[in-house]
Design a protein around this motif. Structure first.
Motif, PDB file in Angstrom:
ATOM      1  N   UNK A 158     -98.003  13.927  15.159  1.00 59.54           N
ATOM      2  CA  UNK A 158     -97.839  15.053  14.697  1.00 59.54           C
ATOM      3  C   UNK A 158     -97.972  15.677  16.104  1.00 59.54           C
ATOM      4  N   UNK A 159     -96.690  16.581  16.543  1.00 58.16           N
ATOM      5  CA  UNK A 159     -96.766  17.334  17.609  1.00 58.16           C
ATOM      6  C   UNK A 159     -96.604  18.954  18.092  1.00 58.16           C
ATOM      7  N   UNK A 160     -95.584  19.349  16.638  1.00 58.84           N
ATOM      8  CA  UNK A 160     -95.536  20.353  15.883  1.00 58.84           C
ATOM      9  C   UNK A 160     -96.035  21.198  14.907  1.00 58.84           C
ATOM     10  N   UNK A 161     -96.226  22.471  14.949  1.00 57.59           N
ATOM     11  CA  UNK A 161     -96.009  22.874  13.329  1.00 57.59           C
ATOM     12  C   UNK A 161     -95.921  24.449  13.428  1.00 57.59           C
ATOM     13  N   UNK A 162     -95.264  25.531  12.649  1.00 57.88           N
ATOM     14  CA  UNK A 162     -94.357  26.216  12.523  1.00 57.88           C
ATOM     15  C   UNK A 162     -95.220  27.186  11.405  1.00 57.88           C
ATOM     16  N   UNK A 163     -95.026  28.226  11.507  1.00 57.16           N
ATOM     17  CA  UNK A 163     -95.627  29.243  11.029  1.00 57.16           C
ATOM     18  C   UNK A 163     -95.699  31.177  10.886  1.00 57.16           C
TER      19      UNK A 163
ATOM     20  N   UNK B 165     -97.755  21.868  19.348  1.00 59.55           N
ATOM     21  CA  UNK B 165     -97.830  22.723  19.846  1.00 59.55           C
ATOM     22  C   UNK B 165     -97.160  23.792  18.822  1.00 59.55           C
ATOM     23  N   UNK B 166     -97.521  24.963  18.813  1.00 61.74           N
ATOM     24  CA  UNK B 166     -97.747  26.093  17.875  1.00 61.74           C
ATOM     25  C   UNK B 166     -96.637  27.198  17.734  1.00 61.74           C
ATOM     26  N   UNK B 167     -95.645  26.302  16.736  1.00 61.01           N
ATOM     27  CA  UNK B 167     -94.416  27.659  16.720  1.00 61.01           C
ATOM     28  C   UNK B 167     -94.860  28.790  15.641  1.00 61.01           C
ATOM     29  N   UNK B 168     -93.742  30.155  15.811  1.00 57.45           N
ATOM     30  CA  UNK B 168     -94.043  31.435  14.646  1.00 57.45           C
ATOM     31  C   UNK B 168     -93.145  30.301  14.461  1.00 57.45           C
ATOM     32  N   UNK B 169     -91.394  30.679  14.452  1.00 53.75           N
ATOM     33  CA  UNK B 169     -90.478  29.966  13.816  1.00 53.75           C
ATOM     34  C   UNK B 169     -90.099  28.645  13.335  1.00 53.75           C
ATOM     35  N   UNK B 170     -89.672  28.273  12.352  1.00 49.78           N
ATOM     36  CA  UNK B 170     -89.375  26.505  12.076  1.00 49.78           C
ATOM     37  C   UNK B 170     -87.569  26.986  12.944  1.00 49.78           C
ATOM     38  N   UNK B 171     -86.759  27.783  13.219  1.00 44.76           N
ATOM     39  CA  UNK B 171     -86.302  27.172  13.707  1.00 44.76           C
ATOM     40  C   UNK B 171     -86.007  27.081  15.153  1.00 44.76           C
ATOM     41  N   UNK B 172     -87.531  27.433  16.072  1.00 43.64           N
ATOM     42  CA  UNK B 172     -87.495  27.415  17.143  1.00 43.64           C
ATOM     43  C   UNK B 172     -88.052  26.087  17.362  1.00 43.64           C
ATOM     44  N   UNK B 173     -88.953  25.856  16.488  1.00 43.04           N
ATOM     45  CA  UNK B 173     -89.708  23.856  16.144  1.00 43.04           C
ATOM     46  C   UNK B 173     -88.626  22.834  16.612  1.00 43.04           C
ATOM     47  N   UNK B 174     -87.413  23.589  15.146  1.00 45.03           N
ATOM     48  CA  UNK B 174     -86.360  22.146  15.422  1.00 45.03           C
ATOM     49  C   UNK B 174     -85.866  22.748  17.074  1.00 45.03           C
ATOM     50  N   UNK B 175     -85.443  23.885  17.166  1.00 44.33           N
ATOM     51  CA  UNK B 175     -84.425  23.614  18.690  1.00 44.33           C
ATOM     52  C   UNK B 175     -85.288  22.974  19.831  1.00 44.33           C
ATOM     53  N   UNK B 176     -86.578  22.488  19.993  1.00 46.30           N
ATOM     54  CA  UNK B 176     -87.448  22.693  20.768  1.00 46.30           C
ATOM     55  C   UNK B 176     -87.185  21.246  21.724  1.00 46.30           C
ATOM     56  N   UNK B 177     -86.571  20.416  20.812  1.00 48.77           N
ATOM     57  CA  UNK B 177     -86.537  19.224  21.244  1.00 48.77           C
ATOM     58  C   UNK B 177     -87.620  17.801  21.699  1.00 48.77           C
ATOM     59  N   UNK B 178     -89.143  18.657  20.892  1.00 46.30           N
ATOM     60  CA  UNK B 178     -90.155  17.856  20.488  1.00 46.30           C
ATOM     61  C   UNK B 178     -89.964  17.131  19.612  1.00 46.30           C
ATOM     62  N   UNK B 179     -89.407  17.019  18.431  1.00 44.00           N
ATOM     63  CA  UNK B 179     -89.819  16.319  17.614  1.00 44.00           C
ATOM     64  C   UNK B 179     -89.124  15.413  17.478  1.00 44.00           C
ATOM     65  N   UNK B 180     -88.596  14.046  16.132  1.00 43.09           N
ATOM     66  CA  UNK B 180     -87.614  13.463  15.599  1.00 43.09           C
ATOM     67  C   UNK B 180     -87.295  13.686  14.063  1.00 43.09           C
ATOM     68  N   UNK B 181     -88.520  14.132  13.724  1.00 41.22           N
ATOM     69  CA  UNK B 181     -88.795  14.399  12.679  1.00 41.22           C
ATOM     70  C   UNK B 181     -89.965  15.698  11.955  1.00 41.22           C
ATOM     71  N   UNK B 182     -88.694  16.730  10.656  1.00 46.48           N
ATOM     72  CA  UNK B 182     -89.628  17.168  10.379  1.00 46.48           C
ATOM     73  C   UNK B 182     -89.955  17.866   8.553  1.00 46.48           C
ATOM     74  N   UNK B 183     -90.663  18.332   8.761  1.00 44.13           N
ATOM     75  CA  UNK B 183     -91.457  18.309   6.998  1.00 44.13           C
ATOM     76  C   UNK B 183     -91.289  19.566   7.236  1.00 44.13           C
ATOM     77  N   UNK B 184     -90.429  20.732   5.600  1.00 44.72           N
ATOM     78  CA  UNK B 184     -90.267  22.006   5.392  1.00 44.72           C
ATOM     79  C   UNK B 184     -91.109  21.690   4.505  1.00 44.72           C
ATOM     80  N   UNK B 185     -92.332  22.308   4.870  1.00 43.32           N
ATOM     81  CA  UNK B 185     -92.985  23.611   3.534  1.00 43.32           C
ATOM     82  C   UNK B 185     -93.665  24.859   3.370  1.00 43.32           C
TER      83      UNK B 185
END
Length: 385
Positions: A32-37, A55-75
Motif C-alpha cells: 500500500x503506497x497511496x490512499x484517497x478520500x 501518500x494521502x490524496x483528496x481526489x482519486x483522480x490525483x492518486x491515479x495520475x500520481x505515477x505512484x501505483x501499479x493498481x488501484x482498488x475502488x471503494x
C-alpha cells in the motif's frame, strides 16, 4: 516485481479495512503506497493510522495520475466506480473494484469496453466466491451430475438495518447517492452468486418496495420471480427490515437438490431422474428413493483478503482471477431487471432495455433529496457479506 504498488480510492469502512489488511501483512503480494478520500475525517484517519510512507490524496483522480501505483482498488459510492475505473485504465493501471460494478448496465458495459481496450487486469471484489460452501454449490450445480436446474429459491433477509444506518450519510438510501437500496448495497454478492451458480434468468417479475421499513427513497423489501431459458423458475426474497432474518439458498435439479442453510450444505440425491419418473412411472404417487447427506467442503473462506491476494497473485504470477471485472455486469443485470420490472409493473426480459432503465432511474434521481441527517463521522458499517 515482487510486490504490486497499490492504491485505495475511498477509505471509508471497507476501504479502511482493506488498507489495514494490507499494512498488517495479510496480503504480502500488495504494497500500500497511496490512499484517497474526499472526506477530511478519513484523510486524518489515514495520516494517523497508516504507515508514514503511504501518500494521502483528496481526489482519486490525483492518486491515479500520481505515477505512484501499479493498481488501484475502488471503494467509493456506486456511481463513481465505472468512471474511476476508466480513468485508471487510461493511465495504465490495473483495477480491482468493490461491488457493485456500477449502478446501471449501460455504464458498466462502457467500463468493460475500456478494460478490454486497455489490455489491463480488471477484477471484482466478489469475496463470497471464496466461501467454500458457495464454491461447492457452484461445482455441484454446474458439474451436471444432477441434471438441469428446475427450481431456485433464495431468501436472504439477515440484513437488518436501523434508521441510524441510513442516516449515517446524506447519500445513503437515496436514488442520487446510491442508485438503489438493498439490491445495490447488501445483495450484489448474492446476485453474483445466483448467476454464477445457476446462470442468468431470462425473465423477471418483481416487487421492490421503497421505504417499506425505513424512511428512505430506495427499496428495502424485494420479492422477485425468475424464469430461466430452460424453463426453470425461481424466487429471490431480500429485505433490511426483518429480524431475525433467514439465509437459505436451495437449487432443485433433475436428480437432486442442494440446500445451503446456516452455513451448511445438504445434498438430497435421487437414484432416478425425476423428470423421467414423472413422465414414465405407472405409479400415480411414485416417490423415488432420496439419499440425504451433509456435503463436506475444504473449509476455506478467506473472503476480502482472499480476493486481494488473488488479485496480487494474478498480477505477479498470472494466477487465474476468482472474479473477473467483466463479470460484474451479470449480477447488476439481474438487479436492474428487478428494479425495472417493479417500476413498470410488468415482467422484464433479457437483454434489458438499457436506455429505458436509465431513463426510469434518472426520473428518480431528479426527484432525489440528500438527507440532512448525514454525518462525516465513520461508524462501523462493515457488512457481514
Amino acid at each position: 516485481m515482487t510486490q504490486v504498488r497499490f492504491g485505495i480510492i475511498g477509505i471509508g469502512n471497507m476501504g479502511s479495512a482493506h488498507a489495514t489488511s494490507i499494512t498488517g501483512g495479510q496480503v504480502p503480494e500488495l504494497q500500500l503506497v497511496a490512499v484517497a478520500d474526499r472526506r477530511a475525517s478519513r484523510r486524518q484517519w489515514a495520516a494517523e493510522t497508516l504507515p508514514a510512507d503511504v501518500t494521502v490524496f483528496e481526489e482519486g483522480t490525483d492518486l491515479i495520475a500520481s505515477g505512484l501505483v501499479d493498481a488501484v482498488l475502488i471503494a467509493v459510492p456506486h456511481y463513481q466506480h465505472p468512471e474511476l475505473a476508466e480513468d485508471a485504465f487510461a493511465h495504465g493501471l490495473h483495477v480491482l473494484s468493490e461491488k457493485p460494478a456500477g449502478v446501471y448496465t449501460k455504464q458498466v458495459r462502457e467500463e468493460n469496453a475500456a478494460a478490454a481496450k486497455s489490455g489491463l487486469t480488471f477484477a471484482m471484489m466478489f469475496n463470497q466466491r471464496t466461501n467454500s460452501v458457495y464454491r461447492k454449490m457452484h461445482d455441484i450445480v454446474q458439474g451436471g451430475e444432477y441434471g438441469a436446474i428446475m427450481r431456485v429459491n433464495w431468501i436472504i433477509t439477515d440484513w437488518f438495518r436501523t434508521q441510524a444506518y441510513y442516516d449515517s450519510g446524506d447519500w445513503r438510501g437515496t436514488w442520487n447517492g446510491e442508485g438503489g437500496g438493498v439490491l445495490l448495497n447488501q445483495c450484489p454478492h448474492q446476485l453474483d452468486l445466483l448467476q454464477w451458480i445457476c446462470g442468468m434468468p431470462s425473465e423477471i417479475q418483481a416487487f421492490a418496495q421503497n421505504g417499506h421499513w425505513h424512511d428512505i427513497e430506495v427499496e428495502d423489501d424485494v420479492t422477485a420471480y425468475l424464469k430461466y431459458p430452460n424453463g426453470a423458475t425461481g424466487v429471490f426474497v431480500t429485505s433490511t427490515g426483518d429480524y431475525p432474518g433467514t439465509n437459505r439458498f436451495e437449487v432443485t435439479m433433475e436428480r437432486g437438490k442442494i440446500v445451503c442453510d446456516g452455513g451448511r450444505l445438504t445434498l438430497f440425491r435421487l437414484d432416478e431422474n425425476i423428470r423421467e419418473v414423472c413422465q414414465h412411472s405407472e405409479q400415480a404417487f411414485a416417490r423415488p428413493v432420496v439419499h440425504a447427506e451433509l456435503v463436506e467442503t475444504d473449509g476455506s473462506n478467506p473472503q476480502h483478503v482472499g480476493i486481494l491476494r488473488n488479485f496480487g497473485q494474478h498480477l505477479l504470477t498470472g494466477a487465474p482471477l476468482i472474479a473477473r471485472g467483466e463479470e460484474g455486469i451479470n449480477g447488476l443485470t439481474v438487479s436492474n431487471m428487478i428494479h425495472l420490472s417493479s417500476w413498470l409493473g410488468r415482467p422484464v426480459t433479457a437483454p434489458i432495455d438499457e436506455d429505458l432503465f436509465l431513463a426510469e432511474l434518472n426520473k428518480r434521481r431528479a426527484a432525489s433529496q440528500a438527507k440532512k441527517t448525514g454525518s462525516d463521522v465513520a461508524i462501523d458499517l462493515t457488512d457481514t457479506y
